[in-house]
Design a protein around this motif. Structure first.
Motif, mmCIF file in Angstrom:
data_model
loop_
_atom_site.group_PDB
_atom_site.id
_atom_site.type_symbol
_atom_site.label_atom_id
_atom_site.label_comp_id
_atom_site.label_asym_id
_atom_site.label_seq_id
_atom_site.Cartn_x
_atom_site.Cartn_y
_atom_site.Cartn_z
ATOM 1 N N GLU A 1 0.699 -1.207 0.124
ATOM 2 C CA GLU A 1 -0.160 0.027 -0.030
ATOM 3 C C GLU A 1 0.898 1.219 0.098
ATOM 4 O O GLU A 1 2.000 1.147 0.697
ATOM 5 C CB GLU A 1 -0.790 0.049 1.307
ATOM 6 N N GLU B 1 -9.458 -4.915 -0.963
ATOM 7 C CA GLU B 1 -8.325 -4.056 -1.299
ATOM 8 C C GLU B 1 -7.002 -4.884 -0.460
ATOM 9 O O GLU B 1 -5.814 -4.458 -1.028
ATOM 10 C CB GLU B 1 -8.299 -2.754 -0.679
ATOM 11 N N GLN B 2 -7.215 -5.236 0.716
ATOM 12 C CA GLN B 2 -6.272 -6.073 1.225
ATOM 13 C C GLN B 2 -5.676 -7.492 0.630
ATOM 14 O O GLN B 2 -4.694 -7.655 0.436
ATOM 15 C CB GLN B 2 -6.581 -6.411 2.808
ATOM 16 N N MET C 1 -9.470 -8.154 -7.760
ATOM 17 C CA MET C 1 -9.297 -6.758 -8.260
ATOM 18 C C MET C 1 -10.735 -6.543 -9.014
ATOM 19 O O MET C 1 -11.312 -5.570 -9.085
ATOM 20 C CB MET C 1 -8.177 -6.427 -9.187
ATOM 21 N N LEU D 1 -13.568 -6.176 -6.807
ATOM 22 C CA LEU D 1 -13.489 -4.924 -5.980
ATOM 23 C C LEU D 1 -14.126 -3.908 -6.815
ATOM 24 O O LEU D 1 -15.222 -3.034 -6.427
ATOM 25 C CB LEU D 1 -12.238 -4.448 -5.825
ATOM 26 N N THR E 1 -17.807 -1.658 -6.404
ATOM 27 C CA THR E 1 -17.612 -0.481 -6.182
ATOM 28 C C THR E 1 -18.671 0.520 -7.094
ATOM 29 O O THR E 1 -19.147 1.488 -6.641
ATOM 30 C CB THR E 1 -16.122 0.050 -6.071
ATOM 31 N N LYS F 1 -11.474 4.731 0.795
ATOM 32 C CA LYS F 1 -10.172 3.907 0.697
ATOM 33 C C LYS F 1 -10.097 3.177 -0.771
ATOM 34 O O LYS F 1 -8.971 2.982 -1.487
ATOM 35 C CB LYS F 1 -10.730 2.712 1.408
ATOM 36 N N TYR F 2 -11.295 3.366 -1.642
ATOM 37 C CA TYR F 2 -10.868 3.046 -3.081
ATOM 38 C C TYR F 2 -10.061 3.860 -3.623
ATOM 39 O O TYR F 2 -9.121 3.644 -4.555
ATOM 40 C CB TYR F 2 -12.427 2.979 -3.820
ATOM 41 N N HIS G 1 -6.493 3.129 -2.865
ATOM 42 C CA HIS G 1 -5.973 2.176 -3.493
ATOM 43 C C HIS G 1 -5.870 1.960 -5.155
ATOM 44 O O HIS G 1 -5.713 1.017 -5.636
ATOM 45 C CB HIS G 1 -6.710 0.854 -2.739
ATOM 46 N N TYR H 1 -0.704 0.808 -5.986
ATOM 47 C CA TYR H 1 0.004 -0.065 -5.233
ATOM 48 C C TYR H 1 1.748 0.232 -5.191
ATOM 49 O O TYR H 1 1.732 0.371 -6.716
ATOM 50 C CB TYR H 1 -0.382 -1.415 -5.098
#
Length: 661
Positions: free
Chosen positions: A26, A324-325, A336, A339, A343, A407-408, A411, A414
């Motif tokens: 991160e 995300e983690q 991915m 996510l 979203t 948080k999106y 992230h 990376y």
């Protein structure tokens, strides 16, 4: 703050020796800045509930326990900070930074001599001190505040954070056997993976071996998500059992948080079986409980894959954080894609345009919004779980909805272990960082994705710089084109990451082209959903909002349909979507809002009405498309034009369509 940023950026880019085996690291909070429609979304949140919750929500506003008072001392204040603090640094908003820093400073300055921190406990207020861990209180809300403090550290490099965490984690290691995670509530037991995640992050900073010992102890006391995901009986039982038996293991928010636990523990175990169990469990979860918008059902329990089941907003944002983690730890493109789907589809549909009201439970095929118990496993006697309101349903979502978009955004990039950078999910932004050799580096990502099929990157650097850049080719993309300065570099199939190791010069322009073909997918009762790129499309229904007031839960909105909704899609459309569906795009309008008026893409189709498909007890229960591939009941003879828009732009919609002749 800027003088502290360089060391953290270098660590994130891989300059320091990694102690945990992550695929991607991160970046520090603030390295990525939103642009375009994503910046509009975050600005709306700043003006709305995320930036102002403490000004009007009495539970947070009055005598707050996280500021030393006797008010909220549990999860809601940390939940709010877990979204408000990253928003403050993503937007460089000094006013919001000062607001959230009050809570950070109070936690950092009031840590007890034994290492405990957070609001004063009942025992402390009566006896004046903590004599043993029995004088403590629930571990769970402190797990959320540790996430907040970690983000604050990456933005500021404030050493007080790592000092507090070290003392607190030593306190936990000393006392968890006498006062285990489950002592006060089952929430801490279910959500121990969050505690492990922060402890292992600190281990990467300090190399303190006691943190590995603590991680093992936490893992043994946490709900055994790894075993449950891998053995598979759990997810099948969750599909069948709606009793009170082990209901916390089916609670959708617990599941959303628990998803990351096998991956987090892998950072210590380094055992590939942990990641294999996660892969199996996630696939099973989405097979048995997944819905077209990318989220699994949960109202509050997992509740199968019928498009009339509810999804809790808290579960969406927590599943996003887990993904995300999981993305960073595993590098698995399936996570991915999951996510992005969650979203861009599930998340925006459950909040109002001003980001002040939200739904506790949203429904995939949602053709009205009103008070009622519906088919939820938690009906809640006031019937307020489906309406949009500040406080409707349970107020956990009032506080917790803020971390999803923030948080999106943080992230979008990376760091790679070999000192490069990776764009693994997409949205308009600017990355400002430094390369391993100290070169100042800016990468501007210009795009209207997910509404358009091109993503343009412009490199700016103080000198030429050699480093790898990685980019994900989405699973749904048949063949992507990668171009540099107007020349095609390569083409790639979907479902992989592309690595470009080269010397970059200031002004280099890289473009990704992901052709978005219209397609359909199969869901519960053999229904079909129309998709294009990362977006799913739903029937556009005219909506009439009515503002009402509930004596206990305050102002809320009901929404009634003003146009017909009971359409099936013709079998021809399912068999040949490219020939039957017309995609119409228009220029995005700014500031962008996720609603029907602003939808940048429409898909024009034809449908045929199903007269028997009506609301029953407020629910549009799904007609069955048989294995002969069509609904067998009466269907209107005439076809009618219908319009589909992105699911995230809807409040009322049909997304899982019966198939008709």
């Amino acid at each position: 703050m800027k003088k502290h940023l360089l060391p953290v950026l270098l660590l994130a880019a891989g300059m320091a020796t990694a102690q945990t085996p992550v695929k991607y690291r991160e970046l520090p909070l603030g390295a990525v800045k939103p642009r375009g429609w994503l910046n509009d979304q975050l600005q709306t949140m700043r003006k709305g509930a995320t930036g102002r919750l403490d000004e009007y929500y009495d539970k947070v506003r009055k005598d707050n326990g996280w500021l030393g008072g006797q008010g909220d001392a549990w999860e809601e204040t940390p939940y709010w900070l877990d979204g408000a603090l990253p928003l403050a640094y993503l937007l460089d908003d000094a006013t919001l930074q000062a607001k959230v820093k009050r809570y950070v400073d109070w936690s950092l300055s009031t840590q007890r001599p034994n290492g405990f921190f957070g609001p004063y406990t009942k025992a402390e207020r009566t006896k004046g001190k903590m004599e043993t861990c029995q004088d403590g209180e629930d571990w769970w809300p402190r797990m959320v505040m540790l996430k907040v403090l970690q983000q604050y550290y990456t933005a500021t490099n404030d050493k007080r954070v790592t000092d507090l965490m070290t003392r607190y984690f030593h306190y936990q290691l000393k006392n968890l056997k006498e006062c285990p995670l489950a002592k006060w509530t089952e929430w801490a037991q279910s959500r121990g993976g969050d505690n492990m995640l922060t402890a292992l992050w600190l281990y990467d900073q300090t190399k303190d071996p006691k943190l590995l010992e603590l991680t093992e102890l936490l893992y043994r006391q946490t709900t055994p998500w790894t075993r449950m995901f891998g053995e598979r009986n759990w997810v099948m039982q969750a599909a069948a059992n709606q009793t009170s038996e082990k209901w916390m293991d089916r609670h959708a928010v617990n599941v959303a948080m628990g998803l990351k636990t096998p991956a987090v523990y892998f950072l210590k175990s380094r055992d590939a079986k942990d990641l294999a169990a996660l892969k199996t469990g996630f696939r099973d979860l989405m097979t048995l409980h997944g819905l077209p918008h990318g989220m699994f059902s949960g109202d509050e329990d997992l509740h199968g894959n019928e498009p009339t089941q509810g999804v809790e907003l808290c579960a969406i944002v927590e599943a996003m954080f887990s993904l995300e983690q999981m993305v960073g730890i595993t590098g698995d493109t399936d996570y991915m894609n999951a996510l992005e789907r969650m979203t861009f589809n599930a998340l925006p549909a459950q909040t109002t345009d001003d980001y002040m009201s939200r739904q506790y439970f949203g429904i995939a095929n949602q053709v009205q919004v009103s008070k009622g118990v519906y088919d939820f496993s938690l009906p809640f006697h006031r019937g307020m779980n489906n309406v949009y309101g500040h406080y409707a349903g349970y107020t956990c979502c009032t506080a917790n909805m803020h971390q999803g978009w923030t948080k999106y955004a943080s992230h979008l990039w990376y760091g790679t272990p070999d000192k490069g950078f990776a764009a693994l999910v997409y949205g308009p932004n600017v990355l400002r960082t430094r390369a391993a050799d100290g070169t100042d580096l800016t990468i501007e990502e210009e795009t209207a994705y997910p509404f358009e099929d091109r993503i343009r990157f412009t490199i700016s650097a103080s000198k030429t710089v050699t480093l790898p850049l990685e980019f994900r080719i989405p699973n749904w993309c048949r063949e992507a084109t990668v171009s540099l300065n107007g020349q095609v570099l390569r083409t790639e199939k979907g479902g992989k990451t592309v690595r470009l190791q080269r010397t970059w010069k200031s002004g280099d322009k890289l473009e990704l082209y992901f052709p978005m073909e219209v397609r359909t997918s199969n869901w519960a009762r053999n229904s079909r959903t129309v998709e294009r790129g990362p977006l799913v499309y739903a029937l556009k229904i005219s909506e009439q909002f009515t503002k009402l007031n509930h004596p206990q839960e305050g102002e809320y909105y009901e929404i009634q349909p003003q146009s017909d909704w009971n359409f099936g899609l013709p079998k021809k459309t399912i068999e040949k979507p490219a020939e039957s569906l017309e995609v119409v795009t228009r220029t995005m309008t700014y500031p962008f809002v996720w609603n029907a008026d602003h939808a940048p893409v429409e898909i024009r189709a034809t449908g045929r009405k199903i007269p028997a498909w009506k609301l029953v007890e407020g629910v549009a229960r799904q007609p069955v498309t048989t294995r002969e591939e069509v609904y067998q009941g009466e269907v209107d003879a005439a076809s009618e034009p219908i319009t589909l828009i992105p699911y995230g732009c809807t409040k009322l919609r049909v997304v899982a369509f019966p198939v008709v002749p």
